[in-house]
Design an enzyme around this catalytic site. Structure first.
Site, PDB file in Angstrom:
ATOM      1  N   ARG A 277       0.840  -1.206   0.000  1.00  0.00           N
ATOM      2  CA  ARG A 277       0.000   0.000   0.000  1.00  0.00           C
ATOM      3  C   ARG A 277       0.875   1.255   0.000  1.00  0.00           C
ATOM      4  O   ARG A 277       0.479   2.308  -0.496  1.00  0.00           O
ATOM      5  CB  ARG A 277      -0.944  -0.003   1.209  1.00  0.00           C
ATOM      6  CG  ARG A 277      -2.133   0.939   1.023  1.00  0.00           C
ATOM      7  CD  ARG A 277      -2.988   1.037   2.279  1.00  0.00           C
ATOM      8  NE  ARG A 277      -2.248   1.594   3.372  1.00  0.00           N
ATOM      9  CZ  ARG A 277      -1.994   0.973   4.515  1.00  0.00           C
ATOM     10  NH1 ARG A 277      -2.452  -0.239   4.762  1.00  0.00           N
ATOM     11  NH2 ARG A 277      -1.276   1.557   5.460  1.00  0.00           N
TER      12      ARG A 277
ATOM     13  N   LYS B 131      -6.111   7.900 -19.382  1.00  0.00           N
ATOM     14  CA  LYS B 131      -6.243   8.499 -20.709  1.00  0.00           C
ATOM     15  C   LYS B 131      -4.942   8.322 -21.495  1.00  0.00           C
ATOM     16  O   LYS B 131      -4.593   7.199 -21.818  1.00  0.00           O
ATOM     17  CB  LYS B 131      -6.633   9.974 -20.549  1.00  0.00           C
ATOM     18  CG  LYS B 131      -7.785  10.214 -19.549  1.00  0.00           C
ATOM     19  CD  LYS B 131      -9.076   9.647 -20.058  1.00  0.00           C
ATOM     20  CE  LYS B 131     -10.299   9.989 -19.242  1.00  0.00           C
ATOM     21  NZ  LYS B 131     -10.297   9.645 -17.825  1.00  0.00           N
TER      22      LYS B 131
HETATM   23  N1  PLP Z   1      -9.013  14.752 -15.055  1.00  0.00           N
HETATM   24  C1  PLP Z   1      -9.520  14.802 -16.289  1.00  0.00           C
HETATM   25  C2  PLP Z   1      -9.163  15.967 -17.176  1.00  0.00           C
HETATM   26  C3  PLP Z   1     -10.356  13.781 -16.767  1.00  0.00           C
HETATM   27  O1  PLP Z   1     -10.875  13.853 -18.004  1.00  0.00           O
HETATM   28  C4  PLP Z   1     -10.665  12.697 -15.895  1.00  0.00           C
HETATM   29  C5  PLP Z   1     -11.561  11.594 -16.334  1.00  0.00           C
HETATM   30  O2  PLP Z   1     -12.213  11.660 -17.351  1.00  0.00           O
HETATM   31  C6  PLP Z   1     -10.132  12.691 -14.612  1.00  0.00           C
HETATM   32  C7  PLP Z   1      -9.295  13.716 -14.227  1.00  0.00           C
HETATM   33  C8  PLP Z   1     -10.430  11.575 -13.653  1.00  0.00           C
HETATM   34  O3  PLP Z   1      -9.661  10.464 -13.981  1.00  0.00           O
HETATM   35  P1  PLP Z   1     -10.077   8.951 -13.663  1.00  0.00           P
HETATM   36  O4  PLP Z   1     -11.303   8.659 -14.446  1.00  0.00           O
HETATM   37  O5  PLP Z   1      -8.878   8.168 -14.061  1.00  0.00           O
HETATM   38  O6  PLP Z   1     -10.345   8.895 -12.176  1.00  0.00           O
END
Ligand code: PLP
Length: 380
Positions: A53, A202
């Protein structure tokens, strides 16, 4: 070294007889023989890992690779982008204080502040990043300002140089969500941000096969974020870290192609039936902050609202609807139902997001095939 080389090699030096690809250390705990040795590792006084962790060999490779790319001292990998945002906020701002945030950030980031952290004292103050007077006033007594390098879905680019100067003057930390630009196109720490976060789900991962996040900052902030992540239990597991690192190795190639594909599609869309506006980051600020391009994100407005968006989805053959982005496949999303569903209709309207707004995340396919799919789907 240039970012394209860093992406391939960072985090690892391979010696004779080492496997060229890193092993996955799928372990929850390490064994120790000496109490003193354990004590020094657990205290962070000598390098090593003791409990999954807190840290892990494979996860640490991913962390140091992203830190090298962003130009930060250290990284903390987390179980999602939201977890990265949470531990970055708590790491930068240990005592509750107002958090400045524009309305057009990712909807769940706003939701985290409104519904979870706000009641604990991290009260969100919605700010217009283009209104310097209002921003100066709102900075008084605040603890943190959060912004994104490129906003979703309308591809606005805040002036992070200016925001860094204003926050520094006010003694307020600047946290930049660099998910859309990636460190190939922009490194916010070099512009004065105190920390950077990513949804590694992403572009960093890039293959739509994992959910992960990462925080990159200076030593002290990264250590504070890591301590929070350890206590909150938002650690990223080794297998997902390995997948994220594998994705990261091709980040530069993918993002350059996705950027070129987004430019090509943005040029092709305006002539197509029903398209009334195209949103793609452009202008002096983009040239200064993102000189090699703004990435694989664009959006367009379709006349006729949700019904026409559904018709588009019914007719697209190659491009699919998905509530995420940044993968090798071109996808479309409907921000009213996905990224911005937590906002009220009035709030969405004030941002310019309507039932006809379609967000596109270009993949790495041939640009002509992407444009042809939209052309045939939108044809009368
Ligand atoms: N930041 C942005 C710009 C995002 O588009 C997203 C998700 O779409 C997040 C943060 C959150 O990420 P996660 O879905 O990996 O928790």
């Amino acid at each position: 070294m240039k970012p394209d080389t860093v992406a391939v090699h960072a985090g690892r030096s391979v010696r004779a007889r080492d496997p060229l690809s890193p092993p996955i250390v799928q372990a929850a705990v390490q064994v120790y023989e000496s109490l003193e040795d354990y004590d020094l590792v657990a205290a962070g006084e000598i390098p090593g890992h003791y409990y999954g962790r807190a840290s892990n060999e494979t996860t640490a490779l991913f962390e140091s690779a992203v830190a090298a790319l962003e130009g930060g001292a250290a990284g903390v990998a987390t179980s999602s982008g939201m977890a990265a945002i949470l531990v970055a906020i708590l790491g930068l701002c240990p005592e509750p204080a107002p958090v400045l945030i524009p309305l057009d950030v990712y909807g769940t980031t706003l939701g985290l502040l409104r519904q979870d952290l706000g009641p604990l004292g991290y009260t969100p103050r919605i700010v217009d990043l283009e209104d310097e007077g209002a921003l100066r006033a709102a900075l008084a007594g605040a603890g943190l300002l959060i912004c994104e390098t490129v906003t979703n879905p309308l591809c606005r680019v805040p002036d992070i140089d200016r925001l860094a100067a204003l926050t520094a003057e006010a003694g307020v930390a600047l946290l930049v969500d660099n998910t859309f630009a990636t460190p190939i196109l922009c490194r916010p720490l070099e512009h004065g941000a105190a920390a950077v976060v990513h949804s590694a789900t992403k572009y960093l991962g890039g293959h739509s096969d994992l959910v992960a996040g990462v925080v990159v900052a200076g030593e002290a902030t990264a250590a504070a974020a890591r301590a929070r992540s350890n206590r909150l239990g938002t650690t990223l597991g080794p297998f997902d870290a390995w997948l994220a690192l594998r994705g990261l190795r091709t980040l530069a190639l993918r993002i350059r192609r996705q950027n070129a594909n987004a430019d090509a599609l943005a040029a092709a869309l305006p002539g197509l039936p029903g398209v009334t506006a195209v949103y793609r980051a452009a202008g002096e600020r983009v040239q200064r902050l993102l000189p090699e391009g703004s990435g694989g994100m664009l959006a367009f407005e379709l006349d006729g609202g949700r019904q026409e968006v559904q018709r588009l989805l019914d007719r697209l053959r190659l491009v699919r609807f998905a509530a995420s982005l940044g993968g090798v496949e071109t996808t479309v999303s409907h921000p009213v139902l996905t990224s911005h569903r937590g906002l009220s209709e009035d709030e969405r309207r004030s941002l310019g997001i309507t039932e006809g707004t379609v967000r596109v995340s270009t993949g790495i396919e041939d640009p002509e095939d992407i444009a042809a799919d939209f052309a045939q789907a939108l044809a009368g």
